[in-house]
Design a protein around this motif. Structure first.
Motif, PDB file in Angstrom:
ATOM      1  N   ALA A 369       0.838  -1.198   0.000  1.00 39.38           N
ATOM      2  CA  ALA A 369       0.000   0.000   0.000  1.00 39.38           C
ATOM      3  C   ALA A 369       0.873   1.249   0.000  1.00 39.38           C
ATOM      4  CB  ALA A 369      -0.915  -0.019   1.212  1.00 39.38           C
ATOM      5  N   HIS A 370       0.797   2.020  -1.080  1.00 38.60           N
ATOM      6  CA  HIS A 370       1.566   3.255  -1.204  1.00 38.60           C
ATOM      7  C   HIS A 370       0.713   4.467  -0.878  1.00 38.60           C
ATOM      8  CE1 HIS A 370      -0.615   2.737  -4.932  1.00 38.60           C
ATOM      9  NE2 HIS A 370      -0.370   3.996  -5.269  1.00 38.60           N
ATOM     10  N   LEU A 371      -0.559   4.228  -0.583  1.00 39.66           N
ATOM     11  CA  LEU A 371      -1.505   5.287  -0.238  1.00 39.66           C
ATOM     12  C   LEU A 371      -2.281   4.853   1.002  1.00 39.66           C
ATOM     13  CD1 LEU A 371      -2.972   6.011  -3.805  1.00 39.66           C
ATOM     14  CD2 LEU A 371      -1.388   7.470  -2.529  1.00 39.66           C
ATOM     15  N   PRO A 372      -2.923   5.789   1.694  1.00 44.25           N
ATOM     16  CA  PRO A 372      -3.769   5.389   2.828  1.00 44.25           C
ATOM     17  C   PRO A 372      -4.834   4.391   2.376  1.00 44.25           C
ATOM     18  CG  PRO A 372      -3.482   7.772   2.793  1.00 44.25           C
ATOM     19  CD  PRO A 372      -2.889   7.258   1.511  1.00 44.25           C
ATOM     20  N   LEU A 373      -5.030   3.347   3.177  1.00 46.15           N
ATOM     21  CA  LEU A 373      -5.983   2.295   2.828  1.00 46.15           C
ATOM     22  C   LEU A 373      -7.244   2.443   3.666  1.00 46.15           C
ATOM     23  CD1 LEU A 373      -6.557  -0.370   1.249  1.00 46.15           C
ATOM     24  CD2 LEU A 373      -5.611  -1.581   3.220  1.00 46.15           C
ATOM     25  N   LEU A 374      -8.391   2.551   2.992  1.00 53.63           N
ATOM     26  CA  LEU A 374      -9.699   2.647   3.633  1.00 53.63           C
ATOM     27  C   LEU A 374     -10.473   1.355   3.357  1.00 53.63           C
ATOM     28  CD1 LEU A 374     -10.548   6.256   2.399  1.00 53.63           C
ATOM     29  CD2 LEU A 374      -9.454   5.611   4.563  1.00 53.63           C
ATOM     30  N   SER A 375     -11.555   1.149   4.094  1.00 54.67           N
ATOM     31  CA  SER A 375     -12.328  -0.082   3.958  1.00 54.67           C
ATOM     32  C   SER A 375     -13.815   0.253   3.892  1.00 54.67           C
ATOM     33  CB  SER A 375     -12.050  -1.017   5.140  1.00 54.67           C
ATOM     34  OG  SER A 375     -12.653  -2.277   4.967  1.00 54.67           O
ATOM     35  N   SER A 376     -14.453  -0.131   2.804  1.00 54.49           N
ATOM     36  CA  SER A 376     -15.866   0.176   2.581  1.00 54.49           C
ATOM     37  C   SER A 376     -16.714  -1.073   2.760  1.00 54.49           C
ATOM     38  CB  SER A 376     -16.061   0.739   1.162  1.00 54.49           C
ATOM     39  OG  SER A 376     -17.425   0.956   0.892  1.00 54.49           O
ATOM     40  N   ILE A 377     -17.711  -0.963   3.630  1.00 51.10           N
ATOM     41  CA  ILE A 377     -18.584  -2.109   3.890  1.00 51.10           C
ATOM     42  C   ILE A 377     -20.039  -1.625   3.975  1.00 51.10           C
ATOM     43  CG2 ILE A 377     -16.962  -3.715   4.947  1.00 51.10           C
ATOM     44  CD1 ILE A 377     -19.031  -1.412   7.089  1.00 51.10           C
ATOM     45  N   ALA A 378     -20.964  -2.576   3.870  1.00 47.68           N
ATOM     46  CA  ALA A 378     -22.388  -2.275   3.955  1.00 47.68           C
ATOM     47  C   ALA A 378     -23.066  -3.350   4.801  1.00 47.68           C
ATOM     48  CB  ALA A 378     -23.020  -2.216   2.565  1.00 47.68           C
ATOM     49  N   PRO A 379     -24.136  -3.011   5.493  1.00 49.61           N
ATOM     50  CA  PRO A 379     -24.821  -4.018   6.322  1.00 49.61           C
ATOM     51  C   PRO A 379     -25.698  -4.938   5.483  1.00 49.61           C
ATOM     52  CG  PRO A 379     -25.940  -1.903   6.502  1.00 49.61           C
ATOM     53  CD  PRO A 379     -24.738  -1.669   5.647  1.00 49.61           C
ATOM     54  N   PHE A 380     -25.495  -6.236   5.623  1.00 50.39           N
ATOM     55  CA  PHE A 380     -26.344  -7.212   4.952  1.00 50.39           C
ATOM     56  C   PHE A 380     -27.565  -7.566   5.801  1.00 50.39           C
ATOM     57  CE2 PHE A 380     -22.178  -8.809   2.958  1.00 50.39           C
ATOM     58  CZ  PHE A 380     -22.314  -7.932   1.898  1.00 50.39           C
ATOM     59  N   LYS A 381     -27.432  -7.432   7.121  1.00 55.48           N
ATOM     60  CA  LYS A 381     -28.541  -7.771   8.011  1.00 55.48           C
ATOM     61  C   LYS A 381     -28.885  -6.533   8.840  1.00 55.48           C
ATOM     62  CE  LYS A 381     -28.775 -11.902   9.763  1.00 55.48           C
ATOM     63  NZ  LYS A 381     -28.499 -13.126  10.551  1.00 55.48           N
ATOM     64  N   ALA A 382     -29.852  -5.766   8.345  1.00 56.54           N
ATOM     65  CA  ALA A 382     -30.262  -4.542   9.028  1.00 56.54           C
ATOM     66  C   ALA A 382     -31.769  -4.370   8.943  1.00 56.54           C
ATOM     67  CB  ALA A 382     -29.550  -3.329   8.424  1.00 56.54           C
ATOM     68  N   GLY A 383     -32.490  -5.476   9.113  1.00 55.18           N
ATOM     69  CA  GLY A 383     -33.946  -5.417   9.092  1.00 55.18           C
ATOM     70  C   GLY A 383     -34.483  -5.412   7.678  1.00 55.18           C
ATOM     71  N   GLY A 384     -35.121  -4.302   7.292  1.00 56.30           N
ATOM     72  CA  GLY A 384     -35.688  -4.191   5.954  1.00 56.30           C
ATOM     73  C   GLY A 384     -36.753  -5.242   5.709  1.00 56.30           C
ATOM     74  N   ASN A 385     -36.792  -5.778   4.481  1.00 54.45           N
ATOM     75  CA  ASN A 385     -37.790  -6.790   4.143  1.00 54.45           C
ATOM     76  C   ASN A 385     -37.566  -8.096   4.888  1.00 54.45           C
ATOM     77  OD1 ASN A 385     -38.970  -5.009   2.350  1.00 54.45           O
ATOM     78  ND2 ASN A 385     -37.846  -5.784   0.580  1.00 54.45           N
ATOM     79  N   GLY A 386     -36.386  -8.257   5.510  1.00 60.63           N
ATOM     80  CA  GLY A 386     -36.105  -9.475   6.257  1.00 60.63           C
ATOM     81  C   GLY A 386     -36.798  -9.551   7.601  1.00 60.63           C
ATOM     82  N   GLY A 387     -37.348  -8.425   8.073  1.00 61.01           N
ATOM     83  CA  GLY A 387     -38.075  -8.423   9.328  1.00 61.01           C
ATOM     84  C   GLY A 387     -37.201  -8.148  10.531  1.00 61.01           C
ATOM     85  N   PRO A 388     -37.806  -8.084  11.718  1.00 59.16           N
ATOM     86  CA  PRO A 388     -37.089  -7.686  12.934  1.00 59.16           C
ATOM     87  C   PRO A 388     -36.064  -8.700  13.429  1.00 59.16           C
ATOM     88  CG  PRO A 388     -39.325  -8.350  13.462  1.00 59.16           C
ATOM     89  CD  PRO A 388     -39.244  -8.303  11.968  1.00 59.16           C
TER      90      PRO A 388
END
Length: 606
Positions: A369-388
């Motif tokens: 890594a020659h530059l600052p390394l960031l990490s991008s993520i998203a929630p797969f389990k956060a309610g929505g159509n999947g329910g409580p």
């Protein structure tokens, strides 16, 4: 017609992510009794599935890992129930074409894919009407009268063409996928020419009113306008249709259970419901035709099909042996109750594991890594159509393979891109579109836009970000620019310094995102760095084995502000009450659980 969709290997009433029987009743083994009852009550019937049956939980993963030993458990179950045909969902392609062909080789029913074509020799797509991928239609016959000929039923099927984007690493150069609406007239005509009197469409796509822009992931209502269809089975969006309180929208009629004038059903997901379309047919002029219909949704009952449970028992026991392997330990609970607020120990752990894997992969490729390394993520389990219950909630203590699967549901691979500060701002502006606009005064409304999937709401660990919710969103859910003047990201810094437009970073993300999925960077996604193929589930397991005990912190990854006194409601799991201290700065005020079982929290911004 008896229909299921989006089963996602929910075959038995068992939660393999938390290694416990489910409190609810939803499973294909529970629906089996309803299937038998529906068949017994009909003069003639067909049992159809609408796709996404091979992927979804550790039983599906274990079935994939042992292809030489036995058929995939989903195929075993569907053979037992006697399915007549299935469509193909997008998740059928997550593991590549060889696996899909192997899985379906054991099926005693055909798979229909009207809009998919193999790539011919020389790299050119086969012409329409050329060599099909599986079958473009299926013709079924059912006797309705001892003195009249049987009714001939044509079944066609449509898969979201975005599979070429979502699973590009498996399908590029191997498969062509045509638009659903472009393909439908020819598919209907072929079925009719082969003798079909009734044509049913298996449409692995959701429902959107006709006054909205056509999108292949919500194509069912538009498809119903194509002449020649008698019924549409919908899916993909994990919703129910029809519902008693459904709104009246152009082309979508819950009261009549029709899209346009065509009867339709969408039986939820994870074997929660069975969909039934009863067609009234008359025989006139030497052919059968539809003159009426009734549509019902039947929820999964208590109890299971003992015969099916017995057939699946070897796969169930094998899955338990696998998921109970210890991989590490956590000193803090791992949950996603506030993941959409950027406060989640579960997501923090995934981001740390992803960043660590990226560092190691770059070093192994001779490109440290020659530059600052960031990490991008998203929630797969956060309610929505999947329910409580669709949240990660892992207590402190030992971690097993089941927990790693819970932390990362999909078989995505690690990807690394180089990106500038302007690109990071644009990335986060799009992610911030998950939030509704919040203003002071009036009763608090929902914080989250229900049409924006949580799995497309990225957070970038390594940055400090402030998002102003009094500003309208800049992008729609697909990443299209809708308000050029809108800027919700009012501050963005790295290591205590404001991020400039031309600053350069490395961003660790996943193969799904860099394929263009979710609409990030509006088609301007940089080419990923070549680091080979590393699944993120494996990266998480490696991180747990090397770093245990892990001590992830919940954030904050970003801060939400709005007009003074502005408030909104976050719907989360009732178990979130144990962790309200993690969002104390939003002064959370719990309300009684709502009709779906969610815990509404009133959050105040200022």
């Amino acid at each position: 017609m008896i229909a299921t969709t989006d089963i996602h290997v929910n075959l038995l009433p068992y939660d393999y992510f938390n290694d416990r029987p489910t409190a609810g009743t939803a499973s294909l083994a529970a629906l089996s009794r309803l299937v038998a009852e529906a068949r017994a009550g009909a003069g003639a019937s067909v049992l159809l599935d609408n796709g996404d049956f091979l992927q979804g939980n550790p039983m599906g993963e274990t079935g994939r890992a042992h292809p030489a030993r036995a058929p995939h458990p989903a195929i075993l179950a569907m053979n037992h129930l006697g399915y007549d045909a299935t469509g193909l969902g997008n998740h059928e392609f997550n593991y590549g074409l060889p696996f899909l062909r192997w899985a379906l080789s054991h099926a005693r029913f055909p798979a229909v894919a009207s809009n998919l074509r193999l790539i011919a020799a020389g790299g050119m797509a086969a012409p329409r009407g050329g060599r099909p991928f599986f079958r473009r239609f299926v013709l079924l016959e059912r006797p309705l009268s001892p003195v009249l000929p049987p009714v001939r039923i044509g079944v066609i099927g449509f898969t979201p063409p975005q599979i070429l984007q979502w699973d590009r690493r498996h399908l590029n150069g191997r498969l062509a996928a045509d638009d659903i609406l472009d393909t439908a007239p020819a598919a209907i005509a072929e079925a009719r020419q082969a003798g079909a009197e009734i044509v049913i469409a298996l449409c692995h796509s959701g429902i959107a009113p006709l006054d909205t822009l056509y999108h292949p992931e919500a194509a069912a209502a538009h498809l119903a306008l194509v002449p020649g269809l008698d019924a549409v089975i919908c899916g993909h969006s994990h919703r129910l249709f029809p519902v008693r309180s459904g709104p009246a929208e152009p082309g979508v009629d819950h009261a009549r259970a029709t899209l346009g004038d065509v009867p339709a059903v969408m039986p939820g997901a994870n074997a929660s419901h069975l969909g039934i379309i009863d067609l009234d047919l008359v025989h006139e002029g030497g052919t059968w035709r539809r003159v009426g219909h009734r549509v019902t949704l039947r929820p999964a009952p208590a109890g299971v099909d003992a015969g099916l449970a017995s057939i699946l028992d070897p796969a169930h026991r094998r899955t338990l042996r696998v998921i109970r392997r210890k991989v590490g330990r956590t000193d803090a609970p791992l949950h996603s109750h506030f993941a959409l607020l950027g406060r989640s120990t579960a997501l923090s752990l995934v981001a740390e594991a992803q960043a660590r894997a990226a560092h190691l992969a770059l070093a192994a490729a001779g490109r440290p890594a020659h530059l600052p390394l960031l990490s991008s993520i998203a929630p797969f389990k956060a309610g929505g159509n999947g329910g409580p219950d669709h949240f990660t909630d892992i207590p402190a203590g030992n971690l097993h393979l089941s927990h790693a699967a819970d932390l990362y549901l999909f078989p995505n691979e690690l990807a690394i891109i180089e990106i500038d500060g302007a690109g990071l701002r644009d990335w986060l502006e799009h992610a911030a579109s998950v939030f509704a606009r919040v203003s002071a005064g009036g009763d608090p409304a929902a914080l989250i836009n229900p049409d924006f999937p949580g799995y497309n709401s990225d957070m970038i660990h390594g940055l400090d970000c402030t998002i102003d919710l009094s500003v309208p969103p800049r992008h729609d859910r697909a990443g299209a620019l809708i308000d050029r003047a809108a800027r919700r990201v009012v501050s963005l810094s790295h290591a205590g310094r404001e991020v400039g437009r031309d600053d350069r970073f490395l961003l660790a993300t996943n193969s799904y995102r860099v394929s263009g999925s979710g609409g990030y960077l509006a088609g301007r996604m940089p080419q990923p760095v070549d680091i080979g193929r590393i699944t993120l589930r494996a990266a998480i397991i490696d991180h747990l084995q090397r770093q245990s005990p892990v001590r992830p912190r919940p954030g904050p990854g970003f801060r939400l502000i709005a007009s003074e006194g502005g408030a909104a409601i976050l719907r989360t799991a009732p178990a979130a009450l144990r962790h309200l201290d993690e969002i104390a700065d939003y002064r959370p005020r719990p309300l009684p659980p709502d009709a779906e079982g969610y815990l509404p929290l009133v959050l105040t911004f200022g």
